[in-house]
Design a protein around this motif. Structure first.
Motif, PDB file in Angstrom:
ATOM      1  N   ILE A  33       0.828  -1.205   0.000  1.00 26.22           N
ATOM      2  CA  ILE A  33       0.000   0.000   0.000  1.00 26.22           C
ATOM      3  C   ILE A  33       0.860   1.252   0.000  1.00 26.22           C
ATOM      4  N   ILE A  34       2.021   1.214   0.675  1.00 21.18           N
ATOM      5  CA  ILE A  34       2.896   2.390   0.670  1.00 21.18           C
ATOM      6  C   ILE A  34       3.433   2.637  -0.734  1.00 21.18           C
ATOM      7  N   GLU A  35       3.788   1.565  -1.432  1.00 15.46           N
ATOM      8  CA  GLU A  35       4.262   1.721  -2.807  1.00 15.46           C
ATOM      9  C   GLU A  35       3.163   2.294  -3.692  1.00 15.46           C
ATOM     10  N   ALA A  36       1.923   1.831  -3.490  1.00 10.23           N
ATOM     11  CA  ALA A  36       0.807   2.370  -4.270  1.00 10.23           C
ATOM     12  C   ALA A  36       0.600   3.851  -3.957  1.00 10.23           C
ATOM     13  N   LEU A  37       0.704   4.211  -2.685  1.00  8.86           N
ATOM     14  CA  LEU A  37       0.552   5.609  -2.295  1.00  8.86           C
ATOM     15  C   LEU A  37       1.705   6.460  -2.816  1.00  8.86           C
ATOM     16  N   ASP A  38       2.918   5.882  -2.844  1.00 11.58           N
ATOM     17  CA  ASP A  38       4.067   6.599  -3.410  1.00 11.58           C
ATOM     18  C   ASP A  38       3.805   6.952  -4.873  1.00 11.58           C
ATOM     19  N   ARG A  39       3.330   5.964  -5.631  1.00 10.58           N
ATOM     20  CA  ARG A  39       3.055   6.198  -7.056  1.00 10.58           C
ATOM     21  C   ARG A  39       1.949   7.227  -7.226  1.00 10.58           C
ATOM     22  N   TRP A  40       0.903   7.105  -6.396  1.00 13.10           N
ATOM     23  CA  TRP A  40      -0.219   8.040  -6.484  1.00 13.10           C
ATOM     24  C   TRP A  40       0.226   9.461  -6.163  1.00 13.10           C
ATOM     25  N   ALA A  41       0.980   9.631  -5.070  1.00  8.44           N
ATOM     26  CA  ALA A  41       1.411  10.968  -4.662  1.00  8.44           C
ATOM     27  C   ALA A  41       2.347  11.593  -5.683  1.00  8.44           C
ATOM     28  N   THR A  42       3.161  10.772  -6.334  1.00  3.65           N
ATOM     29  CA  THR A  42       4.081  11.283  -7.351  1.00  3.65           C
ATOM     30  C   THR A  42       3.325  11.773  -8.577  1.00  3.65           C
ATOM     31  N   VAL A  59      -8.893  14.672  -5.536  1.00  2.00           N
ATOM     32  CA  VAL A  59      -7.827  13.999  -4.783  1.00  2.00           C
ATOM     33  C   VAL A  59      -8.331  12.674  -4.228  1.00  2.00           C
ATOM     34  N   ILE A  60      -9.488  12.696  -3.570  1.00  2.00           N
ATOM     35  CA  ILE A  60      -9.999  11.463  -2.981  1.00  2.00           C
ATOM     36  C   ILE A  60     -10.383  10.471  -4.065  1.00  2.00           C
ATOM     37  N   THR A  61     -10.926  10.944  -5.166  1.00  8.75           N
ATOM     38  CA  THR A  61     -11.293  10.035  -6.264  1.00  8.75           C
ATOM     39  C   THR A  61     -10.066   9.341  -6.831  1.00  8.75           C
ATOM     40  N   SER A  62      -9.000  10.101  -7.064  1.00  5.81           N
ATOM     41  CA  SER A  62      -7.793   9.504  -7.635  1.00  5.81           C
ATOM     42  C   SER A  62      -7.128   8.554  -6.652  1.00  5.81           C
ATOM     43  N   ALA A  63      -7.177   8.887  -5.337  1.00  7.83           N
ATOM     44  CA  ALA A  63      -6.575   8.010  -4.333  1.00  7.83           C
ATOM     45  C   ALA A  63      -7.312   6.683  -4.276  1.00  7.83           C
ATOM     46  N   ALA A 118       1.042   9.702   3.871  1.00 17.05           N
ATOM     47  CA  ALA A 118       1.030   9.022   5.168  1.00 17.05           C
ATOM     48  C   ALA A 118      -0.359   9.087   5.792  1.00 17.05           C
ATOM     49  N   ALA A 119      -1.038  10.232   5.657  1.00 17.05           N
ATOM     50  CA  ALA A 119      -2.371  10.367   6.217  1.00 17.05           C
ATOM     51  C   ALA A 119      -3.345   9.398   5.565  1.00 17.05           C
ATOM     52  N   PHE A 120      -3.220   9.201   4.263  1.00 17.54           N
ATOM     53  CA  PHE A 120      -4.074   8.220   3.594  1.00 17.54           C
ATOM     54  C   PHE A 120      -3.784   6.818   4.110  1.00 17.54           C
ATOM     55  N   CYS A 121      -2.517   6.505   4.344  1.00 13.57           N
ATOM     56  CA  CYS A 121      -2.156   5.180   4.860  1.00 13.57           C
ATOM     57  C   CYS A 121      -2.792   4.968   6.238  1.00 13.57           C
TER      58      CYS A 121
END
Length: 309
Positions: A33-42, A59-63, A118-121
């Motif tokens: 999930i962190i890797e997915a969030l890394d890609r999303w945030a980038t 933002v929430i839709t894309s996350a 991090a907040a999304f995680c």
């Protein structure tokens, strides 16, 4: 109903080294999930410094689009609460995960890609992997926006709240935290402010502003801290309580200074340096003063020492 205001840091992103622990089930899952969030945030223009920051709803839709599958695969209820300060302090207060609609959680995130990621995680953990329980909104920066924000803090949901300017612009960020606390107070529910995690430079401001809220509603306002020794449990922080008529004096002085006027001699509740500073022949609010005024509201805040007015 209880609303929890929780400053959120980035410790969860390094809680498990996903490269060195591939065989550990939980470590592997958090890594995904962190890797997915890394890609999303980038790939997503999130912060106020991004040239084309997208709207909160997008933002929430894309996350959810990019990270929901990884969150479900991570099986978040398996993760220990001690993985980070935010989930640990909530767990100590009986909020391991949201399943019903009797609680609301507000996660305060810094205005950085790491902070929002991090907040999304953390939000996925609290929501037990249910992305439909996660909301995202930028923090209010005025009384009007605070009133609108109040309607965005849904029961049974985790609301990630981006603090504009943090860490670079403390004036703006502290004011935004004050408006969040005001909005949470106006829900007229029990409110817990958790001060274990988050951006350390704002924790003292948040504690001081919580005392203003506590002064208006001591029966339903509290602040909590969890030590590194999790077995010790959550510790309630003793808060100072100002007299009710002090609020009007505070607001009056802060508004005068905000408008460039000299505080009233002999009746002002602050000395120079507490909430305002003198610069040459004028005055200006400091970080604390901006936060205090945001909590009090320029037109006043309902609430008194008996919890309501």
């Amino acid at each position: 109903m209880t609303v929890y205001v929780v400053p959120c840091g980035i410790s969860v992103l390094g809680a498990w080294d996903r490269r060195n622990s591939p065989s550990r089930p939980v470590g592997a899952k958090i890594g995904k999930i962190i890797e997915a969030l890394d890609r999303w945030a980038t790939d997503t223009p999130l912060t106020s410094t991004d040239r084309d920051r997208i709207a909160d709803a997008d933002v929430i839709t894309s996350a959810l689009t990019m990270c929901d599958a990884a969150a479900k695969d991570a099986k978040l209820p398996e993760w220990p609460a001690e993985i980070c300060a935010e989930t640990s302090t909530l767990s100590q207060r009986g909020v391991r995960r949201l399943t019903g609609h009797d609680r609301r959680v507000i996660l305060l995130a810094s205005d950085t890609r790491e902070g929002i990621s991090a907040a999304f995680c953390v939000a996925y953990m609290i929501a037990a992997g249910d992305g439909q329980r996660i909301r995202y909104v930028s923090a209010p920066t005025s009384d009007l926006e605070a009133n609108a924000f109040r309607g965005m803090i849904h029961p049974g949901a985790v609301t990630i709240t981006r603090l504009p300017g943090l860490p670079g612009d403390l004036d703006q960020a502290v004011g935004a935290i004050g408006h969040v606390l005001r909005a949470a107070h106006l829900l007229n529910e029990d409110m817990e402010v958790h001060l274990t995690g988050g951006f350390k430079i704002t924790l003292l401001h948040t504690l001081a502003m919580t005392e203003i809220v506590y002064s208006m509603a001591p029966e339903r306002t509290s602040a909590w801290y969890t030590f590194q020794d999790h077995d010790a449990g959550a510790t309630r922080i003793n808060l100072r309580c100002y007299a009710e008529d002090f609020h009007d004096l505070m607001r009056d002085e802060l508004l005068r200074v905000k408008n460039g006027l000299e505080p009233r001699k002999g009746s002002d509740p602050f000395h120079a340096g507490v909430a305002w500073v003198k610069e040459g022949s004028g005055w200006r609010l400091n970080d604390f003063g901006r936060g205090y005024l945001a909590v009090l509201g320029q037109d006043g805040v309902p609430g008194s020492n008996d919890g309501g007015r």
